[in-house]
Write a protein that holds these residues in place. Sequence first.
Motif, short mmCIF file in Angstrom:
data_model
loop_
_atom_site.label_atom_id
_atom_site.label_comp_id
_atom_site.label_asym_id
_atom_site.label_seq_id
_atom_site.Cartn_x
_atom_site.Cartn_y
_atom_site.Cartn_z
N SER A 1 0.82 -1.22 0.00
CA SER A 1 0.00 0.00 0.00
C SER A 1 0.85 1.27 0.00
O SER A 1 0.34 2.36 -0.27
CB SER A 1 -0.94 0.02 1.21
N LEU A 2 2.14 1.14 0.31
CA LEU A 2 3.03 2.30 0.33
C LEU A 2 3.70 2.52 -1.02
O LEU A 2 4.03 3.66 -1.37
CB LEU A 2 4.13 2.11 1.39
N PHE A 3 3.90 1.45 -1.76
CA PHE A 3 4.62 1.52 -3.02
C PHE A 3 3.63 1.53 -4.19
O PHE A 3 2.44 1.29 -4.03
CB PHE A 3 5.59 0.34 -3.14
N VAL A 4 4.17 1.82 -5.38
CA VAL A 4 3.32 1.85 -6.58
C VAL A 4 3.09 0.41 -7.01
O VAL A 4 3.72 -0.12 -7.91
CB VAL A 4 3.97 2.68 -7.70
N TYR A 5 2.16 -0.20 -6.29
CA TYR A 5 1.81 -1.61 -6.47
C TYR A 5 0.32 -1.63 -6.80
O TYR A 5 -0.53 -1.58 -5.92
CB TYR A 5 2.09 -2.38 -5.17
N LEU A 6 -0.01 -1.69 -8.08
CA LEU A 6 -1.39 -1.50 -8.53
C LEU A 6 -1.85 -2.67 -9.38
O LEU A 6 -1.08 -3.20 -10.20
CB LEU A 6 -1.51 -0.21 -9.34
N GLN A 7 -3.10 -3.05 -9.19
CA GLN A 7 -3.70 -4.10 -9.99
C GLN A 7 -4.15 -3.53 -11.34
O GLN A 7 -4.39 -2.33 -11.47
CB GLN A 7 -4.90 -4.70 -9.26
N PRO A 8 -4.28 -4.37 -12.37
CA PRO A 8 -4.80 -3.89 -13.66
C PRO A 8 -6.15 -3.19 -13.47
O PRO A 8 -7.04 -3.69 -12.78
CB PRO A 8 -4.95 -5.17 -14.48
N GLY A 9 -6.27 -2.02 -14.06
CA GLY A 9 -7.51 -1.26 -13.97
C GLY A 9 -7.67 -0.45 -12.71
O GLY A 9 -8.64 0.31 -12.57
N GLU A 10 -6.74 -0.54 -11.76
CA GLU A 10 -6.87 0.18 -10.49
C GLU A 10 -6.63 1.67 -10.65
O GLU A 10 -7.23 2.48 -9.93
CB GLU A 10 -5.91 -0.40 -9.46
N HIS A 11 -5.77 2.06 -11.58
CA HIS A 11 -5.47 3.47 -11.79
C HIS A 11 -5.30 3.73 -13.28
O HIS A 11 -4.63 2.95 -13.97
CB HIS A 11 -4.20 3.88 -11.04
N PRO A 12 -5.89 4.83 -13.80
CA PRO A 12 -5.84 5.08 -15.24
C PRO A 12 -4.43 5.29 -15.79
O PRO A 12 -4.19 5.05 -16.99
CB PRO A 12 -6.70 6.34 -15.42
#
Length: 255
Positions: free
Chosen positions: A171-182
Amino acid sequence: MTAIYLAGGSTVCSRQRSMAPMAGWGQTLPLFMQGIEVVNCARAGASTKSFMERGRLGWILDNIKPEDLLVISFGLSDMKEQAGVFTEPFGAFQTNLRRYVNEARDRGAHPVLVTSHERRVFDRFGNMRRPLLMYPAAMREVAAELSVPLIDLNEWSIAWWRQLGPDGTKSLFVYLQPGEHPNYPEGVADNSHLRSHGAVECSRFVASQLLVQGMLPAHFFRNLETGFDADQVVEFLDDAVFDEMTKTRVAGGMK
Protein backbone atom coordinates in the motif's frame (compact mmCIF):
# COMPACT_ATOMS: atom_id res chain seq x y z
CA MET A 1 12.96 33.99 2.11
CA THR A 2 14.94 31.06 3.46
CA ALA A 3 14.86 28.05 1.14
CA ILE A 4 15.41 24.30 1.27
CA TYR A 5 17.01 22.98 -1.91
CA LEU A 6 16.60 19.26 -2.54
CA ALA A 7 19.24 17.34 -4.51
CA GLY A 8 18.40 13.71 -5.14
CA GLY A 9 16.96 11.03 -7.36
CA SER A 10 13.63 9.44 -8.14
CA THR A 11 12.49 8.78 -4.56
CA VAL A 12 12.78 12.51 -3.79
CA CYS A 13 11.58 14.22 -6.97
CA SER A 14 8.18 15.76 -7.59
CA ARG A 15 6.11 13.76 -10.05
CA GLN A 16 3.86 14.89 -12.86
CA ARG A 17 0.17 13.98 -13.12
CA SER A 18 0.83 11.30 -15.72
CA MET A 19 2.92 9.42 -13.10
CA ALA A 20 0.40 9.64 -10.22
CA PRO A 21 -0.01 8.08 -7.70
CA MET A 22 3.82 7.78 -7.69
CA ALA A 23 5.24 10.56 -5.48
CA GLY A 24 8.61 11.50 -4.04
CA TRP A 25 9.05 12.60 -0.44
CA GLY A 26 10.40 15.95 -1.63
CA GLN A 27 7.07 16.50 -3.34
CA THR A 28 5.20 16.16 -0.04
CA LEU A 29 7.69 17.95 2.22
CA PRO A 30 5.85 21.33 1.86
CA LEU A 31 2.91 19.82 3.78
CA PHE A 32 5.07 20.13 6.89
CA MET A 33 6.79 23.46 6.21
CA GLN A 34 5.66 27.09 6.35
CA GLY A 35 7.34 30.43 5.72
CA ILE A 36 10.13 28.69 3.84
CA GLU A 37 10.49 27.77 0.18
CA VAL A 38 11.04 24.14 -0.79
CA VAL A 39 12.89 24.00 -4.13
CA ASN A 40 12.80 20.40 -5.29
CA CYS A 41 15.57 19.91 -7.85
CA ALA A 42 15.68 16.12 -7.54
CA ARG A 43 15.30 14.21 -10.80
CA ALA A 44 14.31 10.64 -11.63
CA GLY A 45 17.31 8.47 -12.40
CA ALA A 46 19.83 10.92 -10.99
CA SER A 47 22.94 9.74 -9.17
CA THR A 48 25.49 11.92 -7.40
CA LYS A 49 27.49 11.74 -10.63
CA SER A 50 24.81 12.47 -13.25
CA PHE A 51 23.20 15.20 -11.11
CA MET A 52 26.47 17.11 -11.24
CA GLU A 53 27.36 16.33 -14.85
CA ARG A 54 23.97 17.51 -16.13
CA GLY A 55 24.34 20.87 -14.42
CA ARG A 56 21.70 20.34 -11.75
CA LEU A 57 24.03 20.87 -8.80
CA GLY A 58 25.43 23.88 -10.64
CA TRP A 59 21.96 25.43 -10.88
CA ILE A 60 21.43 24.99 -7.16
CA LEU A 61 24.81 26.54 -6.37
CA ASP A 62 24.02 29.49 -8.63
CA ASN A 63 20.82 30.17 -6.67
CA ILE A 64 21.40 29.05 -3.09
CA LYS A 65 21.88 31.77 -0.46
CA PRO A 66 23.59 31.94 2.94
CA GLU A 67 21.48 30.19 5.62
CA ASP A 68 19.57 28.13 3.04
CA LEU A 69 19.62 24.32 3.39
CA LEU A 70 20.90 21.90 0.78
CA VAL A 71 19.30 18.51 1.50
CA ILE A 72 21.17 15.73 -0.31
CA SER A 73 19.71 12.23 -0.83
CA PHE A 74 21.17 9.73 -3.30
CA GLY A 75 21.95 6.04 -3.54
CA LEU A 76 19.33 4.17 -5.57
CA SER A 77 20.74 5.23 -8.93
CA ASP A 78 24.39 5.35 -7.86
CA MET A 79 24.27 1.57 -7.51
CA LYS A 80 23.08 1.04 -11.10
CA GLU A 81 25.99 -0.36 -13.09
CA GLN A 82 25.61 1.82 -16.16
CA ALA A 83 27.78 4.49 -17.69
CA GLY A 84 27.27 8.03 -16.45
CA VAL A 85 25.40 6.93 -13.32
CA PHE A 86 27.29 4.30 -11.31
CA THR A 87 29.57 5.21 -8.42
CA GLU A 88 31.34 2.95 -5.94
CA PRO A 89 29.90 3.48 -2.43
CA PHE A 90 33.27 4.03 -0.74
CA GLY A 91 34.77 5.65 -3.84
CA ALA A 92 33.19 8.20 -6.15
CA PHE A 93 29.92 8.23 -4.19
CA GLN A 94 31.66 9.59 -1.10
CA THR A 95 33.86 11.90 -3.16
CA ASN A 96 30.78 13.39 -4.80
CA LEU A 97 28.96 13.79 -1.48
CA ARG A 98 31.95 15.68 -0.09
CA ARG A 99 31.78 18.05 -3.04
CA TYR A 100 28.06 18.73 -2.50
CA VAL A 101 28.74 19.46 1.18
CA ASN A 102 31.76 21.67 0.62
CA GLU A 103 30.20 23.61 -2.26
CA ALA A 104 27.15 24.39 -0.12
CA ARG A 105 29.30 25.49 2.82
CA ASP A 106 31.41 27.69 0.53
CA ARG A 107 28.22 29.65 -0.17
CA GLY A 108 27.20 29.94 3.46
CA ALA A 109 24.45 27.33 3.10
CA HIS A 110 23.90 24.35 5.39
CA PRO A 111 24.16 20.82 3.93
CA VAL A 112 22.05 17.95 5.27
CA LEU A 113 22.54 14.32 4.23
CA VAL A 114 19.51 12.00 4.00
CA THR A 115 19.99 8.27 3.40
CA SER A 116 17.62 6.85 0.78
CA HIS A 117 14.62 4.86 1.94
CA GLU A 118 14.99 1.15 1.33
CA ARG A 119 13.42 -0.74 -1.53
CA ARG A 120 10.57 -3.17 -0.87
CA VAL A 121 12.36 -6.52 -1.13
CA PHE A 122 11.45 -9.57 0.95
CA ASP A 123 12.63 -13.15 0.59
CA ARG A 124 10.27 -16.14 0.38
CA PHE A 125 10.23 -16.41 4.17
CA GLY A 126 9.09 -12.79 4.62
CA ASN A 127 12.50 -11.52 5.72
CA MET A 128 13.36 -8.05 4.51
CA ARG A 129 16.47 -7.58 2.41
CA ARG A 130 18.68 -4.50 2.06
CA PRO A 131 19.30 -4.06 -1.67
CA LEU A 132 20.84 -0.60 -1.14
CA LEU A 133 23.82 -2.45 0.29
CA MET A 134 26.60 -0.13 1.51
CA TYR A 135 25.40 3.22 0.14
CA PRO A 136 23.62 4.31 3.34
CA ALA A 137 26.68 3.30 5.37
CA ALA A 138 28.93 5.26 3.01
CA MET A 139 26.76 8.35 3.47
CA ARG A 140 26.79 7.95 7.25
CA GLU A 141 30.59 7.83 7.11
CA VAL A 142 30.77 11.11 5.17
CA ALA A 143 28.35 12.74 7.62
CA ALA A 144 30.56 11.76 10.54
CA GLU A 145 33.77 12.74 8.76
CA LEU A 146 32.55 16.22 7.79
CA SER A 147 30.24 16.83 10.79
CA VAL A 148 27.19 17.10 8.56
CA PRO A 149 23.69 16.59 9.99
CA LEU A 150 22.35 13.19 8.96
CA ILE A 151 18.73 12.10 8.64
CA ASP A 152 18.71 8.30 8.50
CA LEU A 153 15.61 7.71 6.44
CA ASN A 154 17.01 4.33 5.44
CA GLU A 155 16.98 2.85 8.95
CA TRP A 156 13.61 4.43 9.73
CA SER A 157 12.07 3.00 6.55
CA ILE A 158 13.47 -0.47 7.21
CA ALA A 159 11.78 -0.54 10.61
CA TRP A 160 8.47 0.51 9.05
CA TRP A 161 8.70 -1.90 6.11
CA ARG A 162 9.45 -4.79 8.48
CA GLN A 163 6.49 -3.89 10.69
CA LEU A 164 4.09 -3.90 7.72
CA GLY A 165 5.57 -6.99 6.08
CA PRO A 166 5.45 -8.15 2.44
CA ASP A 167 1.72 -7.57 2.00
CA GLY A 168 1.28 -4.42 4.08
CA THR A 169 4.07 -2.56 2.30
CA LYS A 170 2.28 -2.88 -1.04
CA SER A 171 0.00 0.00 0.00
CA LEU A 172 3.03 2.30 0.33
CA PHE A 173 4.62 1.52 -3.02
CA VAL A 174 3.32 1.85 -6.58
CA TYR A 175 1.81 -1.61 -6.47
CA LEU A 176 -1.39 -1.50 -8.53
CA GLN A 177 -3.70 -4.10 -9.99
CA PRO A 178 -4.80 -3.89 -13.66
CA GLY A 179 -7.51 -1.26 -13.97
CA GLU A 180 -6.87 0.18 -10.49
CA HIS A 181 -5.47 3.47 -11.79
CA PRO A 182 -5.84 5.08 -15.24
CA ASN A 183 -2.13 5.91 -15.44
CA TYR A 184 -1.27 2.22 -15.10
CA PRO A 185 -4.07 0.38 -16.91
CA GLU A 186 -2.13 -2.89 -17.04
CA GLY A 187 -1.10 -2.65 -13.39
CA VAL A 188 2.40 -2.25 -11.98
CA ALA A 189 4.58 -3.79 -9.27
CA ASP A 190 7.19 -1.14 -8.41
CA ASN A 191 9.27 -1.99 -5.36
CA SER A 192 11.37 1.20 -5.46
CA HIS A 193 8.98 4.13 -5.69
CA LEU A 194 6.34 5.28 -3.23
CA ARG A 195 2.77 6.33 -3.75
CA SER A 196 1.29 9.33 -1.93
CA HIS A 197 0.82 7.82 1.56
CA GLY A 198 4.36 6.47 1.73
CA ALA A 199 5.81 9.75 0.47
CA VAL A 200 3.86 11.78 3.04
CA GLU A 201 5.12 9.71 5.95
CA CYS A 202 8.72 9.78 4.73
CA SER A 203 8.60 13.56 4.41
CA ARG A 204 6.99 13.81 7.85
CA PHE A 205 10.00 11.94 9.24
CA VAL A 206 12.46 14.17 7.37
CA ALA A 207 10.70 17.33 8.56
CA SER A 208 10.57 16.04 12.14
CA GLN A 209 14.30 15.37 12.06
CA LEU A 210 15.01 18.84 10.68
CA LEU A 211 13.23 20.18 13.76
CA VAL A 212 14.56 17.72 16.36
CA GLN A 213 18.15 18.16 15.21
CA GLY A 214 17.81 21.94 15.30
CA MET A 215 18.46 22.52 11.63
CA LEU A 216 15.61 25.03 11.38
CA PRO A 217 13.64 27.04 13.98
CA ALA A 218 10.27 25.65 15.09
CA HIS A 219 8.25 28.38 13.40
CA PHE A 220 9.09 26.90 9.99
CA PHE A 221 7.19 23.68 10.75
CA ARG A 222 3.51 22.70 10.74
CA ASN A 223 1.29 19.62 10.72
CA LEU A 224 3.91 17.28 12.15
CA GLU A 225 1.22 15.45 14.17
CA THR A 226 -1.60 15.92 11.65
CA GLY A 227 -3.14 12.97 9.85
CA PHE A 228 -3.74 13.33 6.12
CA ASP A 229 -5.75 11.61 3.44
CA ALA A 230 -2.71 11.49 1.19
CA ASP A 231 -4.72 10.96 -1.98
CA GLN A 232 -6.51 14.26 -1.31
CA VAL A 233 -3.62 16.50 -0.23
CA VAL A 234 -0.73 15.50 -2.50
CA GLU A 235 -0.39 17.80 -5.50
CA PHE A 236 1.02 16.67 -8.83
CA LEU A 237 2.65 18.92 -11.39
CA ASP A 238 1.14 19.49 -14.81
CA ASP A 239 3.25 17.56 -17.28
CA ALA A 240 4.15 20.76 -19.16
CA VAL A 241 5.31 22.44 -15.93
CA PHE A 242 7.34 19.39 -15.02
CA ASP A 243 9.03 19.33 -18.43
CA GLU A 244 9.88 23.04 -18.23
CA MET A 245 11.38 22.73 -14.75
CA THR A 246 13.45 19.75 -15.88
CA LYS A 247 14.85 21.74 -18.81
CA THR A 248 15.50 25.02 -17.03
CA ARG A 249 16.91 23.99 -13.64
CA VAL A 250 20.35 23.31 -15.05
CA ALA A 251 23.51 25.40 -15.21
CA GLY A 252 25.48 26.29 -18.31
CA GLY A 253 22.74 25.45 -20.81
CA MET A 254 22.95 21.70 -20.10
CA LYS A 255 19.92 19.39 -20.12
